[in-house]
Design an enzyme around this catalytic site. Sequence first.
Site, PDB file in Angstrom:
ATOM      1  N   ASN A 147     -41.561 -44.082  67.428  1.00  0.00           N
ATOM      2  CA  ASN A 147     -42.714 -43.561  68.090  1.00  0.00           C
ATOM      3  C   ASN A 147     -42.566 -42.169  68.114  1.00  0.00           C
ATOM      4  O   ASN A 147     -43.174 -41.534  68.900  1.00  0.00           O
ATOM      5  CB  ASN A 147     -43.456 -44.162  69.222  1.00  0.00           C
ATOM      6  CG  ASN A 147     -42.293 -44.529  70.419  1.00  0.00           C
ATOM      7  OD1 ASN A 147     -41.439 -43.612  70.172  1.00  0.00           O
ATOM      8  ND2 ASN A 147     -42.693 -45.331  71.412  1.00  0.00           N
ATOM      9  N   ARG A 285     -40.604 -37.439  80.451  1.00  0.00           N
ATOM     10  CA  ARG A 285     -40.218 -38.268  81.803  1.00  0.00           C
ATOM     11  C   ARG A 285     -41.081 -37.447  82.688  1.00  0.00           C
ATOM     12  O   ARG A 285     -40.727 -36.177  82.988  1.00  0.00           O
ATOM     13  CB  ARG A 285     -38.997 -38.893  81.871  1.00  0.00           C
ATOM     14  CG  ARG A 285     -38.697 -39.982  80.985  1.00  0.00           C
ATOM     15  CD  ARG A 285     -39.575 -41.093  81.037  1.00  0.00           C
ATOM     16  NE  ARG A 285     -39.231 -42.388  80.213  1.00  0.00           N
ATOM     17  CZ  ARG A 285     -39.717 -42.531  78.835  1.00  0.00           C
ATOM     18  NH1 ARG A 285     -40.679 -41.665  78.756  1.00  0.00           N
ATOM     19  NH2 ARG A 285     -39.305 -43.483  78.075  1.00  0.00           N
ATOM     20  N   GLN A 314     -45.030 -45.680  87.311  1.00  0.00           N
ATOM     21  CA  GLN A 314     -46.104 -46.355  86.307  1.00  0.00           C
ATOM     22  C   GLN A 314     -46.302 -47.632  86.620  1.00  0.00           C
ATOM     23  O   GLN A 314     -45.351 -48.692  86.611  1.00  0.00           O
ATOM     24  CB  GLN A 314     -45.577 -46.194  84.660  1.00  0.00           C
ATOM     25  CG  GLN A 314     -45.503 -44.617  84.434  1.00  0.00           C
ATOM     26  CD  GLN A 314     -45.437 -44.333  82.904  1.00  0.00           C
ATOM     27  OE1 GLN A 314     -45.389 -43.116  82.694  1.00  0.00           O
ATOM     28  NE2 GLN A 314     -44.930 -45.292  82.390  1.00  0.00           N
ATOM     29  N   HIS A 333     -49.668 -43.583  79.877  1.00  0.00           N
ATOM     30  CA  HIS A 333     -48.519 -43.427  79.035  1.00  0.00           C
ATOM     31  C   HIS A 333     -48.959 -44.045  77.590  1.00  0.00           C
ATOM     32  O   HIS A 333     -48.836 -45.391  77.590  1.00  0.00           O
ATOM     33  CB  HIS A 333     -47.420 -44.129  79.673  1.00  0.00           C
ATOM     34  CG  HIS A 333     -46.179 -43.783  79.008  1.00  0.00           C
ATOM     35  ND1 HIS A 333     -44.775 -44.002  79.817  1.00  0.00           N
ATOM     36  CD2 HIS A 333     -45.485 -43.396  77.708  1.00  0.00           C
ATOM     37  CE1 HIS A 333     -43.858 -43.506  78.795  1.00  0.00           C
ATOM     38  NE2 HIS A 333     -44.444 -43.184  77.720  1.00  0.00           N
TER      39      HIS A 333
HETATM   40  P1  NDP Z   1     -33.679 -36.956  70.898  1.00  0.00           P
HETATM   41  O1  NDP Z   1     -32.483 -37.794  71.418  1.00  0.00           O
HETATM   42  O2  NDP Z   1     -33.826 -36.868  69.640  1.00  0.00           O
HETATM   43  O3  NDP Z   1     -33.646 -35.635  71.617  1.00  0.00           O
HETATM   44  C1  NDP Z   1     -33.283 -35.209  72.969  1.00  0.00           C
HETATM   45  C2  NDP Z   1     -33.154 -33.677  72.979  1.00  0.00           C
HETATM   46  O4  NDP Z   1     -32.959 -33.422  74.472  1.00  0.00           O
HETATM   47  C3  NDP Z   1     -32.031 -33.268  72.331  1.00  0.00           C
HETATM   48  O5  NDP Z   1     -32.317 -31.908  71.709  1.00  0.00           O
HETATM   49  C4  NDP Z   1     -30.933 -32.901  73.214  1.00  0.00           C
HETATM   50  O6  NDP Z   1     -30.424 -32.031  72.733  1.00  0.00           O
HETATM   51  C5  NDP Z   1     -31.951 -32.225  74.447  1.00  0.00           C
HETATM   52  N1  NDP Z   1     -31.421 -32.560  75.736  1.00  0.00           N
HETATM   53  C6  NDP Z   1     -30.894 -33.669  76.422  1.00  0.00           C
HETATM   54  N2  NDP Z   1     -30.414 -33.107  77.709  1.00  0.00           N
HETATM   55  C7  NDP Z   1     -30.556 -32.070  77.637  1.00  0.00           C
HETATM   56  C8  NDP Z   1     -30.640 -30.992  78.680  1.00  0.00           C
HETATM   57  N3  NDP Z   1     -29.892 -31.178  79.975  1.00  0.00           N
HETATM   58  N4  NDP Z   1     -30.867 -29.865  78.509  1.00  0.00           N
HETATM   59  C9  NDP Z   1     -31.716 -29.321  77.402  1.00  0.00           C
HETATM   60  N5  NDP Z   1     -31.923 -30.372  76.450  1.00  0.00           N
HETATM   61  C10 NDP Z   1     -31.367 -31.291  76.533  1.00  0.00           C
HETATM   62  O7  NDP Z   1     -34.877 -37.577  71.844  1.00  0.00           O
HETATM   63  P2  NDP Z   1     -36.100 -37.935  71.124  1.00  0.00           P
HETATM   64  O8  NDP Z   1     -36.735 -36.681  70.702  1.00  0.00           O
HETATM   65  O9  NDP Z   1     -36.370 -38.942  70.424  1.00  0.00           O
HETATM   66  O10 NDP Z   1     -37.065 -38.258  72.739  1.00  0.00           O
HETATM   67  C11 NDP Z   1     -36.990 -37.358  73.816  1.00  0.00           C
HETATM   68  C12 NDP Z   1     -37.487 -38.122  75.053  1.00  0.00           C
HETATM   69  O11 NDP Z   1     -39.016 -38.270  74.721  1.00  0.00           O
HETATM   70  C13 NDP Z   1     -36.904 -39.470  75.217  1.00  0.00           C
HETATM   71  O12 NDP Z   1     -35.814 -39.529  75.982  1.00  0.00           O
HETATM   72  C14 NDP Z   1     -37.926 -40.244  75.977  1.00  0.00           C
HETATM   73  O13 NDP Z   1     -37.724 -40.026  77.353  1.00  0.00           O
HETATM   74  C15 NDP Z   1     -39.395 -39.528  75.592  1.00  0.00           C
HETATM   75  N6  NDP Z   1     -40.304 -40.333  74.774  1.00  0.00           N
HETATM   76  C16 NDP Z   1     -41.557 -40.469  75.366  1.00  0.00           C
HETATM   77  C17 NDP Z   1     -42.210 -41.294  74.574  1.00  0.00           C
HETATM   78  C18 NDP Z   1     -43.927 -41.385  75.033  1.00  0.00           C
HETATM   79  O14 NDP Z   1     -44.533 -42.586  74.948  1.00  0.00           O
HETATM   80  N7  NDP Z   1     -44.302 -40.523  75.997  1.00  0.00           N
HETATM   81  C19 NDP Z   1     -41.822 -42.076  73.457  1.00  0.00           C
HETATM   82  C20 NDP Z   1     -40.579 -41.685  73.031  1.00  0.00           C
HETATM   83  C21 NDP Z   1     -39.848 -41.035  73.611  1.00  0.00           C
HETATM   84  P3  NDP Z   1     -28.697 -31.555  73.316  1.00  0.00           P
HETATM   85  O15 NDP Z   1     -27.841 -32.782  73.578  1.00  0.00           O
HETATM   86  O16 NDP Z   1     -28.046 -30.630  72.271  1.00  0.00           O
HETATM   87  O17 NDP Z   1     -28.893 -30.944  74.656  1.00  0.00           O
END
Ligand code: NDP
Length: 393
Positions: A147, A285, A314, A333
């Site tokens: 998604n 989140r 939630q 959500h």
């Molecule tokens: P990805 O794992 O593809 O990307 C996450 C990104 O966050 C990476 O670029 C990572 O890069 C970065 N990141 C992690 N920790 C940090 C930090 N401390 N500071 C800055 N950047 C950080 O995840 P997705 O894009 O697939 O999903 C992201 C989030 O979206 C999910 O974890 C989930 O919580 C949420 N989500 C929400 C949904 C909804 O229905 N609302 C559905 C799907 C997901 P790097 O490691 O280089 O920092």
Amino acid sequence: MAKVLCVLYDDPVDGYPTSYARDDLPVIEGYPGGQTLPTPEAVDFTPGHLLGSVSGGLGLRRFLEERGHTLVVTSDKDGEDSVFERELPDADVVISQPFWPAYLTAERIAKAPRLKLAITAGIGSDHVDLDAAIAGGLTVAEVTYSNSISVAEHEVMMILAMVRNYLPAHQWVLDGGWNIADCVARSYDVEGMHVGTVGAGRIGQAVLRRLKPFDMHLHYTARHRLPQRIEQELDLTFHPTPADMVPHCDVVTINAPLHPQTEGMFDDGLIGRMKRGTYLINCARAEICDRDAVVRALQRGRLAGYAGDVWFPQPPPADHPWRTMPHHGMTPHMSGSSLSAQARYAAGTREILEAWLDGAPIREEYLIVRGGALAGVGAQSYTTQHAPPGHTA
Ligand code: NDP
């Protein structure tokens, strides 16, 4: 034989649909980057039907019961008398969704000695206590990419809606009015604005790609820099930290997982570094933002708007301040649970179950925890007390 305990959101208030607005779903050939869509042996549902609610049951009942397994589906997830709490002690598998999370706390894991697998029918497994899952030897898996584009589309919609003042303008129509000045007194174009994402993974990059044709300036921050070819292709400006990035942005969007490093990141201090009148969009989140700092910033005009679809807890209570704060564009959500997304995450859940029940490996890209450590995408995305950032077990 396994007992599968599945927690899903309730059916629509008017009952489970008997017809749908559209007859089919477009065919998606693959995900960006080359990951394939779910590949279960078969599915027992019609793509485009409501699968994420209790009566939809993720389309799993026939498959599991024909193999002799037990499937319990409930929406009753909170409190000691809940169906979830009562069914948990002899469950082998728990399936839950971020939209209606069955919080799998350390206490609940301790009450479930048979529990071996926790599946997130969607993406984001922070409703599972990952440290307790690691300690308990559980496997945690989610349907990576199912998604991500759905959420990216929702975010782009929210950015446009907030900047252009769509929701209040629509309200004037519902109320029988024609108050152009009221509609436009907070309405701008996104063209030329600077938008920055915290996290540029699957969703963050998809948001940036979709905003580029709007002639916005694109910024990102993450712990690891993207390959140079992507930075050049999208003309991205990288900032080492969120604190470095936010003063440059008119719109900030959060696309990082919830883990110890991101919890409470957007507090008074970070929001105070934003330009006056920034829009903040959070479909990642809720706990990445300090709830009351967001409310204060909207009341004082530091933020021009806040939109997203993630809350804590939630469902949120009726008096949650994000329901009534000024200039918000919150939804429940739902961004990652469009009918389009449901077909993918239901198929992916079945793929994970087929593998697990057959003793076959679960796809690496679906794994969050396995064998007492973070694994697969979990090792890249999450940090726990057991594993430092970036640690691959
Ligand atoms: P990805 O794992 O593809 O990307 C996450 C990104 O966050 C990476 O670029 C990572 O890069 C970065 N990141 C992690 N920790 C940090 C930090 N401390 N500071 C800055 N950047 C950080 O995840 P997705 O894009 O697939 O999903 C992201 C989030 O979206 C999910 O974890 C989930 O919580 C949420 N989500 C929400 C949904 C909804 O229905 N609302 C559905 C799907 C997901 P790097 O490691 O280089 O920092």
